[in-house]
Design an enzyme around this catalytic site. Structure first.
Site, PDB file in Angstrom:
ATOM      1  N   THR A  89       0.640  -1.043   0.025  1.00  0.00           N
ATOM      2  CA  THR A  89      -0.402  -0.004   0.251  1.00  0.00           C
ATOM      3  C   THR A  89       1.066   1.159  -0.205  1.00  0.00           C
ATOM      4  OG1 THR A  89      -1.937  -0.794   0.903  1.00  0.00           O
ATOM      5  CG2 THR A  89      -1.919   1.593   1.348  1.00  0.00           C
ATOM      6  N   THR A 126       1.589  -4.528   3.907  1.00  0.00           N
ATOM      7  CA  THR A 126       1.257  -5.134   5.810  1.00  0.00           C
ATOM      8  C   THR A 126       1.043  -6.040   6.028  1.00  0.00           C
ATOM      9  OG1 THR A 126      -0.463  -3.695   5.970  1.00  0.00           O
ATOM     10  CG2 THR A 126       1.098  -1.877   5.719  1.00  0.00           C
TER      11      THR A 126
HETATM   12  N1  ASP Z   1      -2.699  -5.615   0.322  1.00  0.00           N
HETATM   13  C1  ASP Z   1      -1.792  -5.526   1.192  1.00  0.00           C
HETATM   14  C2  ASP Z   1      -0.189  -5.606   1.285  1.00  0.00           C
HETATM   15  O1  ASP Z   1      -0.328  -5.981   2.268  1.00  0.00           O
HETATM   16  C3  ASP Z   1      -2.071  -3.927   1.932  1.00  0.00           C
HETATM   17  C4  ASP Z   1      -1.096  -2.914   2.371  1.00  0.00           C
HETATM   18  O2  ASP Z   1       0.320  -2.977   2.325  1.00  0.00           O
HETATM   19  O3  ASP Z   1      -1.067  -2.300   3.825  1.00  0.00           O
HETATM   20  O4  ASP Z   1       0.975  -4.701   0.028  1.00  0.00           O
END
Ligand code: ASP
Length: 345
Positions: free
Chosen positions: A31, A110
């Protein structure tokens, strides 16, 4: 990715300052590199901006560090694989041998950041800082959290206090150990925690304040060597619940090298599962017993039948226990030796 040590250069940066430390940014997506409809925190696509766009979003970088970037991947972190982990470990292990490389920051989605941080904590062979970060809001959102998280990660990577502390995560002004960090919220900006263990410290602007450290073996003190490996031993997680079909263990035994069970309570499961785990031990498929509760510990103190044929995970959550079991299986299938590793790491 076939990248040589010499391919990373700091001097070519327009604001190169020989008085600052040199940090390598390894960008994998997530993200923090996501974009979508202006100002919205939802309906975006992760992994669309490259590492240069991430660096451009950070103010005053020219006063913090000389940066060089490598785009390792640009993915939602659900698509990170063991092969990406091996690439990251190999890049860090080779680049950290260079005197002019002082630390690493990894940007990551994340959702699986806690897994990547533990894998690297066990496999990078350096005392130089390795810091992971990401963001909960895409770069185009109102109050995007990526720039501050990245700024503070770079600030920690240049901080002498970060040396020899193992792989760490900086998120929402917290500093977490790669071993114990966990994502604990599905959408809030403050999405990481160490549950029972709190955090290692805090970031305030570019300053780090440490209060504790991880005492489990990591990085240069870890025994695992993934040099030259192209794949990792397969270890899936079987989730136990009322009426759970033990047939899933047969399936996993036929496709994997070891199994982690996310058991109920202190890592328990039903009689049919206990019998099946006994058969797996006879067939030399090690089973690690964890809890689906993410607080507390799982030790050898459960019922006799459970303890006889399985290895307790200590305080690791199932998705981290499978990493340790996979790395253990690169060296041994012996239950006693693997059991010791679950106390040491
Ligand atoms: N779906 C995303 C990922 O893990 C969520 C994020 O980065 O917060 O790449």
């Amino acid at each position: 990715m076939n990248l040589h040590q010499e391919d990373v250069s700091f001097e070519s940066s327009p604001y190169y300052n020989p008085n600052l430390k040199n940090i390598v940014l390894l960008a994998t997506g997530g993200t923090i590199a996501g974009s979508g409809e202006n100002h919205r925190t939802t309906n975006y696509e992760p992994g669309t901006l490259d590492f240069q766009a991430l660096l451009d979003s950070v103010p005053h970088l020219d006063r913090l560090a000389n940066m060089a970037g490598i785009q390792v991947s640009n993915l939602c972190s659900a698509d990170i694989t063991g092969s990406h982990w091996l690439t990251l470990a190999s890049l860090i292990n080779r680049l950290s041998l260079r005197d002019d490389v002082h630390g690493f920051v990894i940007t990551h989605g994340t959702d699986t950041l806690d897994e990547t941080s533990y894998f690297l904590n066990l496999t990078v062979k350096t005392d130089k800082p390795v810091i992971l970060t990401g963001s909960m809001r895409p770069a185009t959102a109102l109050s995007a959290d990526g720039p501050l998280n990245l700024y503070q990660s770079i600030a920690l990577a240049v901080n002498p206090e970060a040396h020899g502390q193992g792989v760490m995560v900086v998120f929402a002004e917290g500093i977490y150990s790669g071993r114990d960090v966990q994502k604990v919220n599905t959408f809030k900006a403050n999405a990481f925690d160490e549950r029972d263990f709190g955090c290692l410290g805090y970031m305030r602007d570019a300053e780090a304040f440490f209060y504790t450290r991880s005492i489990k073996r990591h990085t240069t003190a870890a025994q695992f060597d993934v040099t030259g490996l192209t794949e990792l031993p397969k270890v899936p997680v079987a989730y136990f619940h009322v009426d759970a079909d033990p047939g899933i263990l047969d399936y996993f035994a036929s496709t994997s090298n070891g199994i982690v069970i996310a058991g109920a309570g202190g890592g328990i499961y039903s009689k049919p599962w206990i019998d099946k785990v006994g058969e797996l031990k006879e067939n030399n498929i090690p089973v690690v017993r964890c809890s689906r509760i993410s607080s507390g510990i799982t030790l050898k103190d459960a019922y006799i039948d459970l303890s006889a044929n399985s290895i307790p995970c200590n305080s690791l959550v199932p998705q981290k226990a499978r990493i340790l079991l996979s790395l253990a299986l690169t060296q041994t299938t012996d239950y006693l030796r693997i059991g010791e590793m679950f106390h040491e790491y």
